[in-house]
Design an enzyme around this catalytic site. Sequence first.
Site, PDB file in Angstrom:
ATOM      1  N   HIS A 129     -17.529   7.053   5.472  1.00  0.00           N
ATOM      2  CA  HIS A 129     -16.379   7.857   5.120  1.00  0.00           C
ATOM      3  C   HIS A 129     -15.065   7.250   5.595  1.00  0.00           C
ATOM      4  O   HIS A 129     -14.032   7.383   4.941  1.00  0.00           O
ATOM      5  CB  HIS A 129     -16.586   9.228   5.751  1.00  0.00           C
ATOM      6  CG  HIS A 129     -15.482  10.179   5.517  1.00  0.00           C
ATOM      7  ND1 HIS A 129     -15.012  10.462   4.254  1.00  0.00           N
ATOM      8  CD2 HIS A 129     -14.728  10.911   6.365  1.00  0.00           C
ATOM      9  CE1 HIS A 129     -14.034  11.345   4.355  1.00  0.00           C
ATOM     10  NE2 HIS A 129     -13.826  11.611   5.610  1.00  0.00           N
TER      11      HIS A 129
ATOM     12  N   LEU B 270      -0.786   7.482   2.558  1.00  0.00           N
ATOM     13  CA  LEU B 270       0.067   8.238   3.477  1.00  0.00           C
ATOM     14  C   LEU B 270       0.891   7.313   4.359  1.00  0.00           C
ATOM     15  O   LEU B 270       2.078   7.544   4.574  1.00  0.00           O
ATOM     16  CB  LEU B 270      -0.790   9.156   4.335  1.00  0.00           C
ATOM     17  CG  LEU B 270      -1.370  10.353   3.587  1.00  0.00           C
ATOM     18  CD1 LEU B 270      -2.236  11.179   4.520  1.00  0.00           C
ATOM     19  CD2 LEU B 270      -0.269  11.213   2.996  1.00  0.00           C
ATOM     20  N   ALA B 271       0.274   6.260   4.886  1.00  0.00           N
ATOM     21  CA  ALA B 271       1.004   5.368   5.779  1.00  0.00           C
ATOM     22  C   ALA B 271       2.084   4.602   5.015  1.00  0.00           C
ATOM     23  O   ALA B 271       3.254   4.604   5.404  1.00  0.00           O
ATOM     24  CB  ALA B 271       0.037   4.407   6.469  1.00  0.00           C
TER      25      ALA B 271
ATOM     26  N   ARG C  90     -19.809  15.000  13.808  1.00  0.00           N
ATOM     27  CA  ARG C  90     -20.260  14.235  12.654  1.00  0.00           C
ATOM     28  C   ARG C  90     -21.345  13.214  12.971  1.00  0.00           C
ATOM     29  O   ARG C  90     -22.354  13.124  12.279  1.00  0.00           O
ATOM     30  CB  ARG C  90     -19.067  13.483  12.058  1.00  0.00           C
ATOM     31  CG  ARG C  90     -18.095  14.395  11.407  1.00  0.00           C
ATOM     32  CD  ARG C  90     -16.898  13.637  10.906  1.00  0.00           C
ATOM     33  NE  ARG C  90     -16.018  14.559  10.192  1.00  0.00           N
ATOM     34  CZ  ARG C  90     -14.875  14.224   9.642  1.00  0.00           C
ATOM     35  NH1 ARG C  90     -14.454  12.985   9.720  1.00  0.00           N
ATOM     36  NH2 ARG C  90     -14.144  15.109   9.018  1.00  0.00           N
TER      37      ARG C  90
ATOM     38  N   GLU D 134      -5.099   3.705   8.382  1.00  0.00           N
ATOM     39  CA  GLU D 134      -6.503   3.326   8.550  1.00  0.00           C
ATOM     40  C   GLU D 134      -6.678   1.812   8.682  1.00  0.00           C
ATOM     41  O   GLU D 134      -7.671   1.341   9.234  1.00  0.00           O
ATOM     42  CB  GLU D 134      -7.351   3.868   7.380  1.00  0.00           C
ATOM     43  CG  GLU D 134      -8.853   3.756   7.624  1.00  0.00           C
ATOM     44  CD  GLU D 134      -9.704   4.327   6.485  1.00  0.00           C
ATOM     45  OE1 GLU D 134      -9.140   4.972   5.584  1.00  0.00           O
ATOM     46  OE2 GLU D 134     -10.932   4.122   6.510  1.00  0.00           O
TER      47      GLU D 134
ATOM     48  N   LEU E 266      -5.160  11.950   8.375  1.00  0.00           N
ATOM     49  CA  LEU E 266      -3.881  12.229   7.715  1.00  0.00           C
ATOM     50  C   LEU E 266      -2.774  12.206   8.761  1.00  0.00           C
ATOM     51  O   LEU E 266      -1.684  11.696   8.538  1.00  0.00           O
ATOM     52  CB  LEU E 266      -3.935  13.595   7.022  1.00  0.00           C
ATOM     53  CG  LEU E 266      -5.070  13.764   6.011  1.00  0.00           C
ATOM     54  CD1 LEU E 266      -4.975  15.123   5.325  1.00  0.00           C
ATOM     55  CD2 LEU E 266      -5.025  12.671   4.959  1.00  0.00           C
TER      56      LEU E 266
ATOM     57  N   GLY F 298       0.835  -1.199   0.000  1.00  0.00           N
ATOM     58  CA  GLY F 298       0.000   0.000   0.000  1.00  0.00           C
ATOM     59  C   GLY F 298       0.869   1.248   0.000  1.00  0.00           C
ATOM     60  O   GLY F 298       1.930   1.287   0.625  1.00  0.00           O
TER      61      GLY F 298
END
Lengths: 653, 250
Positions: free
Chosen positions: A418, A60-61, A347, A442, A458, A57
């Site tokens: 989301h 970002l990670a 949210r 995530e 993020l 993957g």
Amino acid sequence: MSILKAALPEKEIITHVKKLDGKTPGGDLQDKWSKYKSEMKLVNPANKRKYNILVVGTGLAGGSASATLAELGYNVKTFCIQDTPRRAHSIAAQGGINAAKNYQNDGDSVQRLFMDTIKGGDYRAREANVYRLAEVSTNIIDQCVAQGVPFARDYGGLLTNRSFGGAQVSRTFYARGQTGQQLLLGAYSSMMRQVAKKQIELYTNKEMLDLIIIDGQARGIVIRDLKTGEIETHTGEAVVLCTGGYGNVFFLSTNGKNSNATAAWRCHKKGALMANPCFTQIHPTCIPASGEYQSKLTLMSESLRNDGRVWVPKSGDDKRPSDEIPEKDRDYFLERMYPAYGNLVPRDVGSRAIKRVCDEGRGLGATGRAVYLDFASAIDRLGNKNISDKYGNLFDMYETITGESPYNKPMRIYPAIHYTMGGLWVDYDCMSNIPGLFVLGEANFSDHGANRLGASALMQGLADGYFVIPYTIGNYLANNSLDSVSDTADEFKVSIDEVKKKNESLLKIKGSSTVLELHRELGAVMWDLVGMARTKESLNEALEKIPQIKEKFWNDLNLQGTENNLNKSLENAARLADFIELGELMALDAYDREESCGAHFREEYQTSEGEPLRNDEKYAYVSAWEYVPDSVSILHKEDLNYEHVEMTQRNYK
Amino acid sequence: MSDVINLNLQVWRQENENSDGDFHYYSMKDVPVDISFLEMLDILNENLTKSGVEPISFDSDCREGICGTCGFVINGVAHGPMARTTVCQLHMRHFKDGDTLVIEPFRATPFKIVRDLVVDRGSFDKIIQAGGYVSINTGNGPDANSILIGKEDAEEAFDSAACIGCGACVASCPNASAALFTSAKISHLLQLPQGQVEERARVKSMVDKMDDEGFGACSNHGECEAVCPKGISIKNIANMRRSLIKSIVK
Ligand code: SF4
Ligand code: FES
């Protein structure tokens, strides 16, 4: 609190007696991470190049982990399913990234970011992990600026911040509405630098389909070349899984079309525990589905709620166009129900309120699943120009998709899936219960508890990749003597066989339901029964319906093409097979958790004001599920011990 | 709202990189105008699958115009008729009943056709590898506010950094030049103090790489700017040229 009695028999969940240990280091909360770093074993620099690290993957990670591990001298092999690593779905994050820099001198601190995150997660996250996250957040911003990420600045040339998602301080750094894109391109460019140095070997268009465990340790992966269908193997001393979340279980979500749970799920089937799978986040302001052909949902930034007012007609029978409905016939329900926070409630609170009015039959349009987000009074007050300076991009995007201009007509919005807080269970080192399998971003469950704050995804992806894994992986490698393994080992052969057989069997079904139809069917069940609000009955129903979908999938799938070529339907079918199994586990997890917390709302457990009601005595644990073939998963528990924080009830009235 | 249109599609179909391709003809009835172009192709693919034909391969991921995964040519224009819009954000309300749409992949030698409308733009990675970064290791950055950058410089750097790497610029260039893509990255870094340190080495190396990968030379047609969904300006190419001259003269 009212408890609905289920007519259906209790599900039998076997709970394992052995408690899970998150291996949090001792000492004061503030000192844990520095103590860990000073006491951990180091890998001799000359030895680093002997280690092969497989990173799966490139969001970002994965991007940040690959770059950083390569800089340290490890041999990194990085895999992604796209034609280039720059396309990972982190790229679509709009809002921003939190960091406790306190540049605005408004009282922010590591302690405050830590507390906000713990509280936002409704006390279902591991304290020490969250503290570390807040602690390294400041380094992230330094790193990204040094890479050339063009964050927003003020006229003096300093970085500027905004307050986000109801935070009382301005700690969110942003790059217009494209923060995820800019951060990802930063990590990607660092990665490309290491590819050029031959410190990273980059594999694009490859999908991980299995994890190889040898002598109890993660030692390799099996991948499929998506262009040729060839099955390949790679060995390494550690596997770092950075494959994102599983929101696409719901079919419609704001995730990218290729976001999937397959790599994580296959690890789960090899023994990695799946933690808190029922913790899924709903974002209140998405563009509603327009009809049955909708393929995905688009998020509209939360910031719109600063000036937009949410309403529906008071009566469900009122079908007049919005501009013909006088004020007295409108229900500004968020302002009515939550006078203190109004349209800015968190949210989960906002999403549920929207669902409630739509369930009452007051939703808009043919689908009945939409409410107005109205800018008329803000435009009156501030003028078109001011509004367009603030939200111009978003208004344009809305118009591109819907063909309607929010300057003239109120926007329509509806909540959508989301983000997924749940994920593979990891300890303080971000290592799963399988030694050598690390899980970042995530894909793991660790930092957000039952609900994630805005602008924190993020932060976590980059914290894990840039600042956590480089230390913890070294500690693992230095403490374990790992014999060399070969990809001719039996474990690989068996797995290759299984992977091939699975694809072949999918192609052999030759039924009549397409992948898309079956995925929609799963999505509808998940959304209606395991979505924003759940009950024992709905979960029971889901636990009956999902196996039926599974049955139908394996008997009636219509899949064209072959396995020896680019075949997106085949990719999607294999991913759907895993989504179905994961969906069932999500329902089971939600069934087990007889409380409401954060984004997990069990209707039976709410305060008289309709707020989630936690049960800390019984449920202050992480649920970590063990896969059992052909039977109900086994529940392991990690108790959440709060040493430094007092658990309180949220109140947004 | 529930308007529908009928369409005639001519879609390029090609088994794999090495096989020959040709156009296939499909007629689409009752396409709702509210759906996106890719959703229209989803419907076509469902119909094909149901009738036992392999669906058309096309790429997409975010479907909101930011990842750069989608992209093909509609009636000769990369990403179709709407300016500053990726195909995933293009909606059917911009087409008329009875339209004939010719759909083909981005064509350029450095972008290999993988299948049907899917191309591999991995060659863009090679250009970035040649210098599209700041040489800094993780943890070495000074405090973020120790680097002052004027608001306007930051905004301009952002404008260049907004490129999504979709490849439409290359596909629409008669020379298959990657000048717009490459110059966007060069200008992004050039406009920031962090990026200026390595300016000379970077520009030379990235431009050389662009040639190595088989992209053509830029001869100022400007087609790239016209199709770019992110509005990347050809000013960036001028910046790149200036920087290149500087690096040679030195
Ligand atoms: S410059 Fe524009 S057209 Fe070219 S790759 Fe970037 S975004 Fe696409
Ligand atoms: S699919 Fe991401 S830009 Fe079109």
